[in-house]
Design an enzyme around this catalytic site. Sequence first.
Site, short mmCIF file in Angstrom:
data_model
loop_
_atom_site.label_atom_id
_atom_site.label_comp_id
_atom_site.label_asym_id
_atom_site.label_seq_id
_atom_site.Cartn_x
_atom_site.Cartn_y
_atom_site.Cartn_z
CB CYS A 119 -0.93 -0.04 0.71
SG CYS A 119 -1.95 -1.36 1.08
CG HIS A 261 -2.82 3.26 1.98
ND1 HIS A 261 -3.86 2.76 0.60
CD2 HIS A 261 -3.22 2.82 2.74
CE1 HIS A 261 -3.45 1.58 0.61
NE2 HIS A 261 -3.71 1.18 2.15
CG ASN A 291 -6.63 -0.92 1.18
OD1 ASN A 291 -5.88 -0.81 0.15
ND2 ASN A 291 -5.88 -1.36 2.98
#
EC number: 2.3.1.180
Length: 335
Positions: A119, A261, A291
Amino acid sequence: MEEIKFNQIGVSFKGSGSYVPDQILTNEEISQKVDTSDEWIKSRTGISERRISRVEDNVADMGYKAALTAIEMANWDIKTIDLIVLATSTPHDLFGSAPSIQSKLGASNAVAFDLTAACSGFLFALITTSQFLKAGNFKRALVVGADQLSSFVDWNDRRSCILFGDGAGALAIEATNEFDNFIGFDMRTDGERGCFLNLPSKNNEDSIIDNIEFLSGGFSPIQMNGQEVYKFAVKEVPIILDKLFKKTNYSSDEVDWLILHQANQRILDSVGDRLKIPREKILSNLEKYGNTSAATIPLMIDEAIRNHSIKQNDIIATSGFGAGLSWGAALIKWG
């Protein structure tokens, strides 16, 4: 801030693009498979739905579509692109998906390679690419973030299956001698805490001939200690951003947008609060996409540019964080 005369190679941001699959998986649909509910998921994550790739789609396809829209915004001749860096942890080919994106685009003059940092991947790729441009080795580059984590989720594990979706985003960036809109960055890794979020190999013992054994390759589903990841993010991300502000002589008051993020809305809100950045400056599309790992930051940037939130010369503070554990921050000026 006081203007400083510029006499080095800098970076200019010329375009953005994104792509998400058309299949939508809602919280209600997930609740038909595991013991959860729309209210439970939204209250703990901020997510309402996520996009899931079709069987025939892959990371290279998504990355190509995102890159193409970034190129169109930048108004570039594809043959003038000389670098493509793809941030992904889920390549369709274990040896890399960036060359496939290069081929699909017809960017025959571009070097193309993958960078894996989960990520944090897009941020690390953006930092890496900007340094290549500043060194004078390349002129025009695509930085792509794309992931297809739906293929690596245990859809019977309600702790993780509610979080992840698929998607891609891209930025077109260019070297310039006139200014530098890549203001600064910082990066960190703590492998001691890597066990809190990982996607470990799952190997089966086999033999080629008698007495010569080997492990056949494969991967287990995503494994995550959500509580530890949350504590890590809300502690480390404000620290690294605060250090970056000090290093670049900026203050949080000068930031137009905070783009983190997109992992969990509570993380986004907590980081913003600790930095004293107003909620209206914290951009989020987590509710729609979940996500998407390396895709979250460029996907959010592209959406904000196309809806006219981000404007020319806006200051953007951004941070990626995740498996490794890894985290980083960058301060940029759009344009």
